[in-house]
Design a protein around this motif. Structure first.
Motif, mmCIF file in Angstrom:
data_model
loop_
_atom_site.group_PDB
_atom_site.id
_atom_site.type_symbol
_atom_site.label_atom_id
_atom_site.label_comp_id
_atom_site.label_asym_id
_atom_site.label_seq_id
_atom_site.Cartn_x
_atom_site.Cartn_y
_atom_site.Cartn_z
ATOM 1 N N HIS A 3 8.243 10.159 8.646
ATOM 2 C CA HIS A 3 8.032 9.196 9.743
ATOM 3 C C HIS A 3 7.520 9.865 11.015
ATOM 4 O O HIS A 3 7.983 9.554 12.124
ATOM 5 C CB HIS A 3 9.321 8.435 10.085
ATOM 6 C CG HIS A 3 9.912 7.702 8.934
ATOM 7 N ND1 HIS A 3 9.152 6.908 8.098
ATOM 8 C CD2 HIS A 3 11.168 7.638 8.451
ATOM 9 C CE1 HIS A 3 9.930 6.388 7.160
ATOM 10 N NE2 HIS A 3 11.162 6.822 7.351
ATOM 11 N N GLU A 4 6.586 10.795 10.886
ATOM 12 C CA GLU A 4 6.134 11.542 12.076
ATOM 13 C C GLU A 4 5.547 10.624 13.141
ATOM 14 O O GLU A 4 5.799 10.805 14.327
ATOM 15 C CB GLU A 4 5.093 12.610 11.686
ATOM 16 C CG GLU A 4 5.705 13.927 11.235
ATOM 17 C CD GLU A 4 6.281 13.857 9.832
ATOM 18 O OE1 GLU A 4 5.942 12.900 9.116
ATOM 19 O OE2 GLU A 4 7.085 14.737 9.459
ATOM 20 N N ASP A 5 4.736 9.624 12.700
ATOM 21 C CA ASP A 5 4.093 8.768 13.710
ATOM 22 C C ASP A 5 5.122 7.935 14.469
ATOM 23 O O ASP A 5 4.991 7.693 15.655
ATOM 24 C CB ASP A 5 3.010 7.867 13.090
ATOM 25 C CG ASP A 5 3.429 7.351 11.738
ATOM 26 O OD1 ASP A 5 4.572 7.646 11.330
ATOM 27 O OD2 ASP A 5 2.635 6.664 11.078
ATOM 28 N N VAL A 6 6.179 7.516 13.770
ATOM 29 C CA VAL A 6 7.222 6.738 14.449
ATOM 30 C C VAL A 6 7.947 7.631 15.452
ATOM 31 O O VAL A 6 8.218 7.225 16.584
ATOM 32 C CB VAL A 6 8.232 6.166 13.424
ATOM 33 C CG1 VAL A 6 9.328 5.402 14.140
ATOM 34 C CG2 VAL A 6 7.522 5.278 12.432
ATOM 35 N N LYS A 7 8.199 8.863 15.052
ATOM 36 C CA LYS A 7 8.893 9.787 15.965
ATOM 37 C C LYS A 7 8.025 10.083 17.188
ATOM 38 O O LYS A 7 8.534 10.200 18.305
ATOM 39 C CB LYS A 7 9.247 11.085 15.236
ATOM 40 C CG LYS A 7 10.386 10.902 14.219
ATOM 41 C CD LYS A 7 10.689 12.224 13.540
ATOM 42 C CE LYS A 7 11.769 12.092 12.486
ATOM 43 N NZ LYS A 7 12.026 13.366 11.819
ATOM 44 N N LEU A 20 10.932 -1.416 15.026
ATOM 45 C CA LEU A 20 10.813 -0.822 13.691
ATOM 46 C C LEU A 20 11.279 -1.859 12.684
ATOM 47 O O LEU A 20 12.404 -2.368 12.784
ATOM 48 C CB LEU A 20 11.718 0.419 13.564
ATOM 49 C CG LEU A 20 11.614 1.471 14.658
ATOM 50 C CD1 LEU A 20 12.650 2.560 14.434
ATOM 51 C CD2 LEU A 20 10.223 2.082 14.696
ATOM 52 N N GLY A 66 11.735 -2.479 8.607
ATOM 53 C CA GLY A 66 11.598 -1.676 7.399
ATOM 54 C C GLY A 66 12.526 -2.052 6.293
ATOM 55 O O GLY A 66 13.526 -2.741 6.491
ATOM 56 N N VAL A 118 15.609 3.191 5.090
ATOM 57 C CA VAL A 118 14.576 4.114 5.581
ATOM 58 C C VAL A 118 15.006 4.751 6.913
ATOM 59 O O VAL A 118 14.191 5.181 7.696
ATOM 60 C CB VAL A 118 13.182 3.438 5.747
ATOM 61 C CG1 VAL A 118 12.550 3.176 4.415
ATOM 62 C CG2 VAL A 118 13.292 2.167 6.556
ATOM 63 N N LYS A 140 16.364 3.588 9.733
ATOM 64 C CA LYS A 140 16.062 2.989 11.045
ATOM 65 C C LYS A 140 17.243 3.168 12.002
ATOM 66 O O LYS A 140 17.088 3.630 13.111
ATOM 67 C CB LYS A 140 15.758 1.492 10.903
ATOM 68 C CG LYS A 140 14.571 1.155 10.055
ATOM 69 C CD LYS A 140 14.288 -0.331 10.051
ATOM 70 C CE LYS A 140 15.401 -1.161 9.489
ATOM 71 N NZ LYS A 140 15.658 -0.950 8.061
ATOM 72 N N PHE A 145 6.238 -1.048 14.019
ATOM 73 C CA PHE A 145 6.025 -0.185 12.852
ATOM 74 C C PHE A 145 6.681 -0.784 11.627
ATOM 75 O O PHE A 145 7.820 -1.253 11.699
ATOM 76 C CB PHE A 145 6.642 1.202 13.092
ATOM 77 C CG PHE A 145 5.824 2.051 14.004
ATOM 78 C CD1 PHE A 145 4.630 2.605 13.565
ATOM 79 C CD2 PHE A 145 6.223 2.280 15.299
ATOM 80 C CE1 PHE A 145 3.862 3.384 14.418
ATOM 81 C CE2 PHE A 145 5.458 3.051 16.157
ATOM 82 C CZ PHE A 145 4.274 3.606 15.711
ATOM 83 N N LEU A 161 8.116 0.270 8.222
ATOM 84 C CA LEU A 161 8.503 1.446 7.445
ATOM 85 C C LEU A 161 8.745 0.997 6.012
ATOM 86 O O LEU A 161 9.752 0.347 5.728
ATOM 87 C CB LEU A 161 9.778 2.070 8.015
ATOM 88 C CG LEU A 161 9.766 2.370 9.515
ATOM 89 C CD1 LEU A 161 11.116 2.859 9.969
ATOM 90 C CD2 LEU A 161 8.716 3.412 9.852
ATOM 91 N N ASP A 170 9.288 1.526 1.916
ATOM 92 C CA ASP A 170 9.887 2.488 1.007
ATOM 93 C C ASP A 170 9.107 2.403 -0.295
ATOM 94 O O ASP A 170 9.477 1.671 -1.199
ATOM 95 C CB ASP A 170 11.364 2.093 0.821
ATOM 96 C CG ASP A 170 12.086 3.049 -0.102
ATOM 97 O OD1 ASP A 170 11.516 4.106 -0.397
ATOM 98 O OD2 ASP A 170 13.209 2.726 -0.534
#
Length: 698
Positions: A291-295, A324, A326, A330, A332, A464, A466, A468
């Motif tokens: 989840h790099e883009d979310v971080k 978020l 999802g 995942v 959240k 976002f 997310l 799975d």
């Protein structure tokens, strides 16, 4: 009797606090109103006279504080000013003297203690009479009566001529500022099922007005008890309260962070490194895999854009809101919890257990003087910080309306119990929601899958999704990561609780993978420093870039095709780009910031705003769940029913409608789906089974 005496205190102050005494004298000389001298208990008082004086202060604070005050008044200073009336305030008590509110017992009454908690409610600062002046109506002489209790004590008779006719003079009386504060225990220290307990604290003099709701504080003071009941009818049960001697504020807003020279050097070093964005991403919830883009988006949210006030008074928010959505599992909620730990001021709550009053403010009647006061809710407590709302989709419809105003205008209007107020709620919101059918349906628009109103969804800068989705390579890495984390946790727990064969170096070595790149404390200071000192401005190149992106997307709109992006997203891009420049501590928003942000924006829009049928971007699909193609089809279907209604008194047969729809190029299945939707929304009804009529004429 113990060793405490004014002379001994004078010796103590002159030995350890010479500089502070001179500063205090200087303030008094130049007309300052601060009359406090802060004494570090652990550092100084516990060493002086082998700690005996300190012990005595804790056991018999009433007598010892009077000695300390006199001792301070007699201390010499370079300005030769009398320090009469100055108060010594003690902070940093030994850990043994820190008690939880729930552990206060009768043995603590009259002792000097420290308690910590969150400020829940603050009353107004009002003068309290210390010595009341009474004038005799007969001979005019004035009698001063010292006041102890909450009720005003009258003199029995005039000391000169013994008449009983006395009148109170508020102006000639001596009073001090006084304020009551309610402190509540930290929710995180509770065992299951316990309710956080509260205690009243009375702050007087220059302590009054020093704390705000939402602050985390340590209160040092004397535990007092007063019998319950009114007037003559006192009960044997007593209420505890604390007479505050000093207040230490622990958790402050971004602005109030203490940043030392050493911290500044470290911050500058970090900002100069090329991979600062990677470092920050790796420092946010490192135990969560991927989840790099979310971080990155969350990192930008922590840094925030620049709030602006235009000359005409319009305010534009700088806070970034992220949602978020999802599949279950995942991480959240874990992300939210981690942000709660690193953000300087944050409030965590879940949608199910939250009411409008809990989010905004509650009007509470004061039990002492019966006045109504407002108790701040979660969004107000998160002012200038970040509010984390988990399961935001589970909130009741009437409660989400409170979020509308808070997200866009950043205020909360309250009209309750005769109080009309607008409270500030300048917080960023990070929300998490689950799809209502448990998992994501690929071809159903996001708004249909989350129980949230389109108006609320459109206020989020980034949404976002997310998912799975099974992916062999990714799953393999995820499994390894999770098992590694668990194993490390098991080892640390074992070492903590039983004698084990692992040594510290071994644990440190293994923990390296999960330790954040930047220490959370430093990251917090880094964010605070950036928010306090960096106010980036758009460069012309960056402006061009944003303009180009926005116009190129809008230009794709042909006659009668969907709108891909609106002005709201344009504002979001500017906010995010400012935050991106802040990460580098740069005061210019460069094109590279815009590129970075557009990439995140497009990732977010691609997830939620691409019409699965046409492959075109349609912003309405993201925020209302009905794409342009669907809207057109709905209009066609309604027209068909309208046209055929003339010949069919009892409603148009379904078969006929479907045939006509096929002629118009609408698939039978799609047409059936639209009919059931129209019926659901109350736009058509069925007078008898399988026959349709419009509710209102087109």
């Amino acid at each position: 009797m113990g060793i405490s005496s004014p002379a001994l205190w004078t010796e103590f102050f002159e030995r350890y606090y010479r500089e502070e005494i001179n500063k205090l004298a200087y303030k008094l000389k130049s007309g300052g109103d601060s009359r406090s001298l802060y004494v570090n208990f652990v550092r100084d008082l516990s060493i002086f006279q082998e700690g005996k004086l300190g012990e005595e202060l804790i056991e018999k604070p009433d007598e010892v504080l009077i000695h300390a005050e006199r001792g301070l008044a007699n201390a010499t200073n370079i300005y030769g000013i009398s320090l009469e009336g100055c108060k010594p305030r003690f902070y940093s008590l030994p850990t043994a003297r820190k008690v939880l509110i729930r552990n206060l017992r009768s043995e603590h009454i009259g002792k000097f203690m420290a308690i910590e908690g969150i400020v829940r409610k603050v009353t107004e600062v009002r003068p309290r009479i210390v010595e009341a002046a009474f004038a005799c109506l007969n001979c005019g002489s004035i009698t001063m009566v010292p006041q102890e209790d909450s009720q005003l004590r009258h003199p029995f008779e005039c000391s000169k001529c013994s008449t009983k006719k006395m009148v109170f003079l508020p102006d000639s009386s001596i009073s001090v500022d006084s304020q009551r504060v309610k402190i509540q225990e930290y929710p995180e220290n509770l065992r299951g099922g316990e309710q956080p307990q509260t205690i009243d604290v009375i702050l007087e003099g220059d302590l009054a007005g020093s704390v705000n709701p939402g602050d985390r504080v340590v209160i040092n003071g004397i535990v007092r008890a007063k019998p319950r009941g009114l007037g003559q009818r006192k009960m044997t049960h007593m209420d505890l309260y604390i007479e505050g001697n000093s207040v230490e504020v622990l958790q402050q807003e971004y602005e109030e962070f203490e940043i030392t020279e050493k911290d500044r050097e470290l911050i500058m070093q970090l900002a100069a490194s090329d991979d600062i964005y990677d470092k920050i991403v790796k420092s946010i919830a490192p135990s969560i895999y991927g989840h790099e883009d979310v971080k990155l988006a969350i990192a930008l949210q922590l840094f925030g854009g620049v709030p602006k006030k235009l000359p005409d008074g319009t305010e534009i928010r700088g806070d970034i809101h992220i949602l978020l959505v999802g599949d279950p599992g995942v991480a959240k909620s874990q992300l939210l919890k981690y942000v709660h730990r690193i953000a300087p001021r944050s409030v965590y709550t879940t949608g199910k257990g939250t009411t409008t009053a809990g989010l905004t403010a509650t009007a509470v009647r004061d039990e002492v003087d019966g006045r109504w006061t407002l108790e701040a809710g979660a969004l107000v407590l998160a002012d200038k910080g970040i509010a984390l709302v988990d399961e935001i989709d589970k909130m009741r419809k009437e409660d989400t309306s409170a979020l509308h105003e808070a997200l866009e205008q950043q205020t909360i209007s309250v009209a309750k119990a005769g109080i009309n107020a607008i409270l500030k709620a300048r917080c960023a919101l990070l929300g998490a929601a689950n799809p209502k059918y448990g998992r994501f349906e690929k071809f159903t628009p996001v708004p249909e899958q989350i129980e949230m109103s389109p108006t609320l969804l459109s206020r989020f800068d980034l949404i976002f999704v997310l998912k799975d989705e099974p992916d062999e390579e990714k799953d393999k890495r995820l499994v390894e990561h999770i098992l590694y984390s668990h194993q490390l946790g098991e080892i640390t727990e074992k070492v903590k609780n039983v004698v084990a064969e692992y040594d510290e170096d071994y644990i440190k070595q293994r923990a390296e993978k999960i330790i954040p790149e930047i220490d959370p404390d430093l990251l917090r200071k880094y964010i605070a420093y950036a928010r306090k000192t960096v106010y980036p401005v758009l460069t012309d190149e960056a402006k061009e870039k944003i303009k180009e992106f926005y116009l190129s997307l809008r230009a794709r709109v042909k006659e009668n095709s969907p709108v891909p992006i609106t002005a709201r997203q344009l504002e979001s891009i500017v906010r995010l780009a400012e935050a991106s420049a802040r990460v580098r501590l740069s005061d210019r928003v460069e094109p590279e910031d815009v590129d970075r942000v557009i990439e995140i924006m497009m990732r977010s829009l691609r997830e939620i705003a691409v019409d699965p049928e046409t492959g075109e971007m349609d912003i309405d699909l993201a925020y209302s769940g009905t794409s342009k193609t669907q809207r057109d089809r709905i209009m066609i279907m309604k027209k068909i029913i309208d046209k055929l209604e003339k010949d069919h008194e009892k409603g148009v047969p379904e078969e006929l409608v479907l045939e006509e729809a096929e002629k118009e190029g609408i698939d039978r299945m799609k047409a059936k789906e639209i009919l059931s939707k129209l019926k659901l929304h109350g736009e058509v009804y069925t007078p008898k089974h399988g026959h349709y009529k419009l509710v209102s004429k087109l």
